[in-house]
Design a protein around this motif. Structure first.
Motif, short mmCIF file in Angstrom:
data_model
loop_
_atom_site.label_atom_id
_atom_site.label_comp_id
_atom_site.label_asym_id
_atom_site.label_seq_id
_atom_site.Cartn_x
_atom_site.Cartn_y
_atom_site.Cartn_z
N LEU A 75 -75.96 12.66 -54.28
CA LEU A 75 -75.29 12.88 -53.00
C LEU A 75 -76.27 12.72 -51.84
CD1 LEU A 75 -73.06 15.93 -53.96
CD2 LEU A 75 -72.24 13.68 -53.26
N LEU A 76 -77.51 13.17 -52.05
CA LEU A 76 -78.53 13.01 -51.01
C LEU A 76 -78.82 11.53 -50.80
CD1 LEU A 76 -80.55 14.39 -49.09
CD2 LEU A 76 -82.20 14.38 -50.97
N ALA A 77 -78.96 10.77 -51.89
CA ALA A 77 -79.20 9.33 -51.76
C ALA A 77 -78.03 8.66 -51.06
CB ALA A 77 -79.40 8.72 -53.15
N PHE A 78 -76.83 9.09 -51.37
CA PHE A 78 -75.62 8.55 -50.74
C PHE A 78 -75.64 8.82 -49.23
CE2 PHE A 78 -70.88 8.41 -50.31
CZ PHE A 78 -70.69 7.15 -50.90
N ALA A 79 -76.04 10.06 -48.86
CA ALA A 79 -76.07 10.43 -47.44
C ALA A 79 -77.19 9.71 -46.69
CB ALA A 79 -76.23 11.94 -47.31
N VAL A 80 -78.36 9.56 -47.33
CA VAL A 80 -79.48 8.86 -46.69
C VAL A 80 -79.12 7.40 -46.46
CG1 VAL A 80 -81.83 8.03 -47.07
CG2 VAL A 80 -81.28 10.42 -47.50
N ALA A 81 -78.50 6.76 -47.46
CA ALA A 81 -78.09 5.37 -47.30
C ALA A 81 -77.08 5.23 -46.15
CB ALA A 81 -77.48 4.85 -48.60
N GLY A 82 -76.17 6.20 -46.05
CA GLY A 82 -75.21 6.17 -44.94
C GLY A 82 -75.88 6.33 -43.60
N ALA A 83 -76.90 7.19 -43.53
CA ALA A 83 -77.62 7.40 -42.26
C ALA A 83 -78.38 6.14 -41.85
CB ALA A 83 -78.57 8.58 -42.40
N LEU A 84 -79.08 5.51 -42.81
CA LEU A 84 -79.86 4.31 -42.49
C LEU A 84 -78.96 3.14 -42.07
CD1 LEU A 84 -82.54 4.41 -45.32
CD2 LEU A 84 -83.00 4.50 -42.88
N GLY A 85 -77.72 3.13 -42.55
CA GLY A 85 -76.81 2.05 -42.19
C GLY A 85 -75.90 2.36 -41.03
N SER A 86 -76.03 3.54 -40.42
CA SER A 86 -75.12 3.93 -39.34
C SER A 86 -75.50 3.26 -38.02
CB SER A 86 -75.14 5.45 -39.17
OG SER A 86 -76.42 5.88 -38.72
N GLU A 87 -74.52 3.11 -37.16
CA GLU A 87 -74.75 2.51 -35.84
C GLU A 87 -75.66 3.39 -34.99
OE1 GLU A 87 -74.03 -0.37 -34.45
OE2 GLU A 87 -73.21 -1.07 -36.36
N ALA A 88 -75.54 4.70 -35.16
CA ALA A 88 -76.34 5.62 -34.33
C ALA A 88 -77.84 5.44 -34.57
CB ALA A 88 -75.92 7.06 -34.61
N LEU A 89 -78.24 5.14 -35.80
CA LEU A 89 -79.66 5.01 -36.11
C LEU A 89 -80.15 3.57 -36.10
CD1 LEU A 89 -79.28 7.98 -36.94
CD2 LEU A 89 -80.75 7.54 -38.90
N ARG A 90 -79.25 2.63 -35.81
CA ARG A 90 -79.65 1.21 -35.86
C ARG A 90 -80.81 0.88 -34.92
NH1 ARG A 90 -77.23 -2.40 -38.75
NH2 ARG A 90 -75.41 -1.06 -38.98
N PRO A 91 -80.85 1.43 -33.69
CA PRO A 91 -82.00 1.12 -32.82
C PRO A 91 -83.33 1.57 -33.42
CG PRO A 91 -80.19 2.02 -31.52
CD PRO A 91 -79.81 2.18 -32.95
N LEU A 92 -83.37 2.77 -34.04
CA LEU A 92 -84.61 3.24 -34.66
C LEU A 92 -85.01 2.36 -35.84
CD1 LEU A 92 -84.29 7.15 -34.73
CD2 LEU A 92 -85.98 5.78 -33.50
N VAL A 93 -84.02 1.97 -36.66
CA VAL A 93 -84.31 1.12 -37.82
C VAL A 93 -84.86 -0.23 -37.36
CG1 VAL A 93 -83.26 -0.12 -39.75
CG2 VAL A 93 -82.64 2.25 -39.32
N ARG A 94 -84.26 -0.79 -36.32
CA ARG A 94 -84.74 -2.09 -35.81
C ARG A 94 -86.15 -1.97 -35.24
NH1 ARG A 94 -79.17 -3.92 -32.68
NH2 ARG A 94 -78.10 -4.79 -34.50
N ALA A 95 -86.42 -0.86 -34.55
CA ALA A 95 -87.75 -0.67 -33.99
C ALA A 95 -88.79 -0.56 -35.10
CB ALA A 95 -87.77 0.59 -33.11
N TYR A 96 -88.44 0.14 -36.17
CA TYR A 96 -89.38 0.27 -37.30
C TYR A 96 -89.64 -1.09 -37.93
CZ TYR A 96 -91.41 1.83 -41.71
OH TYR A 96 -92.25 2.01 -42.78
N LEU A 97 -88.56 -1.86 -38.19
CA LEU A 97 -88.72 -3.15 -38.85
C LEU A 97 -89.45 -4.16 -37.95
CD1 LEU A 97 -85.25 -3.46 -40.61
CD2 LEU A 97 -87.44 -2.89 -41.65
N ALA A 98 -89.33 -3.98 -36.64
CA ALA A 98 -90.07 -4.86 -35.74
C ALA A 98 -91.56 -4.59 -35.82
CB ALA A 98 -89.57 -4.68 -34.31
N ARG A 99 -91.91 -3.32 -36.01
CA ARG A 99 -93.33 -2.96 -36.09
C ARG A 99 -93.88 -3.15 -37.50
NH1 ARG A 99 -96.04 2.74 -33.97
NH2 ARG A 99 -98.18 2.24 -34.56
N TYR A 100 -93.08 -2.83 -38.50
CA TYR A 100 -93.51 -2.96 -39.89
C TYR A 100 -92.47 -3.79 -40.66
CZ TYR A 100 -96.13 1.22 -38.51
OH TYR A 100 -96.93 2.13 -37.86
N PRO A 101 -92.42 -5.08 -40.51
CA PRO A 101 -91.41 -5.89 -41.22
C PRO A 101 -91.64 -5.85 -42.73
CG PRO A 101 -93.01 -7.31 -40.14
CD PRO A 101 -93.30 -5.92 -39.66
#
Length: 567
Positions: free
Chosen positions: A356-382
């Motif tokens: 359930l935790l893995a399910f929730a973490v995957a949902g958080a990483l794929g959510s629109e609310a966190l997309r700017p943070l995810v993109r910023a991370y991947l821009a710095r550490y592709p």
């Protein structure tokens, strides 16, 4: 790692699986926590690695805290008549009929498994269609057809069955392996197709509205819409208009005609959350609407059709409210209480917490609310390879780059954090877990983005290590240790024991018997102050080994480290 139960009268199949299919874990009948590959009994012809007939399988399944992911089932069983299904036919069978029962025994075991565990996938080992006859039409039943079953063919069929089972989940729902959730899923599948009301009981945050939205309404076949309303958020003065509608000018502030939620959901599904919040007069009006399939708007005299499928939910005990006179008996009966559903709280699903935790973490990483943070991370550490959001994963243990994916995020929690999460009481249930997962991802991403440039390579695995301190901070104070509940009442001395047992309903006789035995051993454990030697002597006579008692207690889930303080 997927868990399999092998049901075969010969040990060759389970031995082949152990040797050639190490990617799977296996349910055994011994109850030992370690795998067979490292067991000292492995080379001694241990007969407990698989189930040799249905009765041994029922015993193994009844003892397990959660169902396995899949059953591997043979077709032919050369076992005594007393071990065959169905028992009434086997006991009176002539020699020729008895051999036919043995040749087709797997089909009878399959039929019983579908009744006892309707959500459990099965792969049946067969040779030809002539052996099986007309194959059962069940999406959870698969056939591995070969003259001689080899490991590669069997592994492919098992993987295909598990993939189909995973894809069969309703929308974004993780059902897990807990037996209460399997029973809930089966009930939902049946009640979704019924036009009768459905009553769902469960604590706040267990996902009652989520089930209505993603299971009950989609499976109902209704052409109308799903309308969700939380009755705890509507002022009492506006409740009649909210439910049944109103005409313009029928009350102060009513500037135009308004259709209530019953009209809006006509031909579809109406989810009424916190139905216990209605006062007795509104309960009476609601009962009339349910009986007539029509509503009359406030200030109007014309009846309008309103016949949605009603799904009512509450976090209160309606039976107690009826006894106290705060909820109408006739409305309660109209809500179809005989088939009411109970959504188990998260604290009853400790085994499912990692998934359930893995399910929730995957949902958080794929959510629109966190997309700017995810993109910023991947821009710095592709990532070294093209980023694939669907491959985001959670692991438990020490964070290691070599253990991380090269195309997605790998989020690590320590084993200590996992134990802390499993022991947490989760008063907010899934809502609290989802919030914790989102916060853990946000804090970890921000910590990485705010860190100074340390010369890290341009491309590296996306590793997020969630610290134990962060988990403690998000959970708050450690949960207070609840003292162990007293065991069953026991009186008398050896040979004259009297134990008060609390019988609970179960899915099988094996499950009920195991619960009775568990209570008896617990009472005996406390009577002897935790001395296993004295228990063994009373149970089996002088010279009996304490190891026999210890093994059976482990099989029944009675751990000494948890029982010692209460003994």
């Amino acid at each position: 790692m997927p868990r399999l139960l092998v049901i075969d009268d010969r040990d060759q199949t389970i031995e082949m699986c152990h040797r050639h299919l190490p990617q799977f874990d296996y349910v055994t009948r011994c109850g030992k926590p370690h795998p067979c590959q490292v067991c000292e009994e492995r080379e001694k012809g241990c007969p407990l690695k698989c189930a040799h007939d249905y009765f041994e399988a029922a015993e193994a399944l009844g003892r397990e805290g959660s169902l396995p992911d899949l059953v591997v089932l043979d077709l032919h069983f050369a076992v005594p008549a007393a071990r065959l299904l169905p028992k009434d036919r086997a006991e009176a069978a002539e020699p020729g009929a008895l051999e036919d029962l043995r040749r087709r025994q797997g089909l009878f075991i399959l039929e019983q498994l579908r009744k006892d565990y309707p959500t459990l996938p099965v792969v049946m080992l067969t040779t030809t269609d002539a052996d099986v006859g007309e194959r059962p039409r069940d999406p959870l039943v698969h056939f591995c057809e070969n003259e001689v079953v080899d490991s590669r063919t069997l592994a492919a069929e098992i993987s295909r069955a598990l993939t189909l089972q995973h894809a069969a989940q309703e929308g974004p729902i993780f059902w897990g392996r807990a037996k209460p959730m399997a029973e809930l899923r089966r009930q939902l599948a049946v009640l979704a197709r019924s036009p009768l009301p459905v009553l769902i009981e469960g604590e706040t945050g267990t996902g009652k509205s989520f089930l209505a939205e993603h299971v009950l309404h989609p499976r109902s076949g209704a052409k109308g819409p799903l309308v969700v309303t939380d009755l705890s958020t509507v002022p009492a003065s506006l409740m009649p208009a909210h439910l049944f509608g109103s005409r313009r000018g029928s009350y102060t502030g009513s500037a135009e005609d308004h259709a209530g939620v019953f009209e809006q959901a006509h031909g579809g599904t109406l989810f009424l959350d916190e139905i216990a919040n209605l006062d007795l007069e509104l309960q009476r009006q609601l009962l009339l609407v349910l009986e007539r399939g029509a509503v009359t708007r406030l200030g109007d005299s014309r009846q309008r059709p309103a016949a949605p499928k009603v799904v009512a939910a509450t976090n209160q005990d309606l039976v107690q409210l009826v006894q106290e006179g705060r909820f109408r008996q006739d409305l309660y009966m109209r809500l179809n209480p005989a088939t009411r559903l109970r959504v188990p709280p998260l604290r009853e699903r400790a085994l499912d917490v990692p998934d359930l935790l893995a399910f929730a973490v995957a949902g958080a990483l794929g959510s629109e609310a966190l997309r700017p943070l995810v993109r910023a991370y991947l821009a710095r550490y592709p990532t070294p390879e093209d980023y694939a959001e669907e491959h985001n994963a959670v692991a438990f243990g020490k964070a290691q780059a070599r253990a991380a994916r090269r195309d997605a995020f790998s989020v690590f929690f320590s084993q200590a954090a996992l134990q802390r999460l499993r022991s947490h009481p989760w008063p907010g249930n899934h809502r609290e877990l989802k919030l914790l997962a989102t916060n853990a991802v946000v804090f970890s991403l921000v910590q990485q983005l705010d860190a100074p440039d340390d010369g890290r390579s341009q491309r590296a695995p996306a590793v997020l290590a969630v610290s134990d301190q962060l988990v403690e901070q998000l959970l708050g104070k450690p949960a207070a240790q609840v003292p162990a509940a007293p065991g069953p009442a026991i009186s008398g001395r050896s040979g004259e024991r009297r134990v008060e047992i609390a019988l609970k309903p179960g899915q099988t006789f094996a499950e009920i018997s195991a619960d009775v035995e568990r209570q008896y051993l617990l009472a005996l454990f406390q009577a002897h102050g935790g001395d296993l030697d004295l228990m063994a002597r009373e149970l089996f006579g002088p010279g009996a080994s304490r190891r026999k008692v210890h093994l059976r207690m482990n099989q029944l889930g009675l751990r000494l480290r948890n029982l010692r303080p209460s003994a």
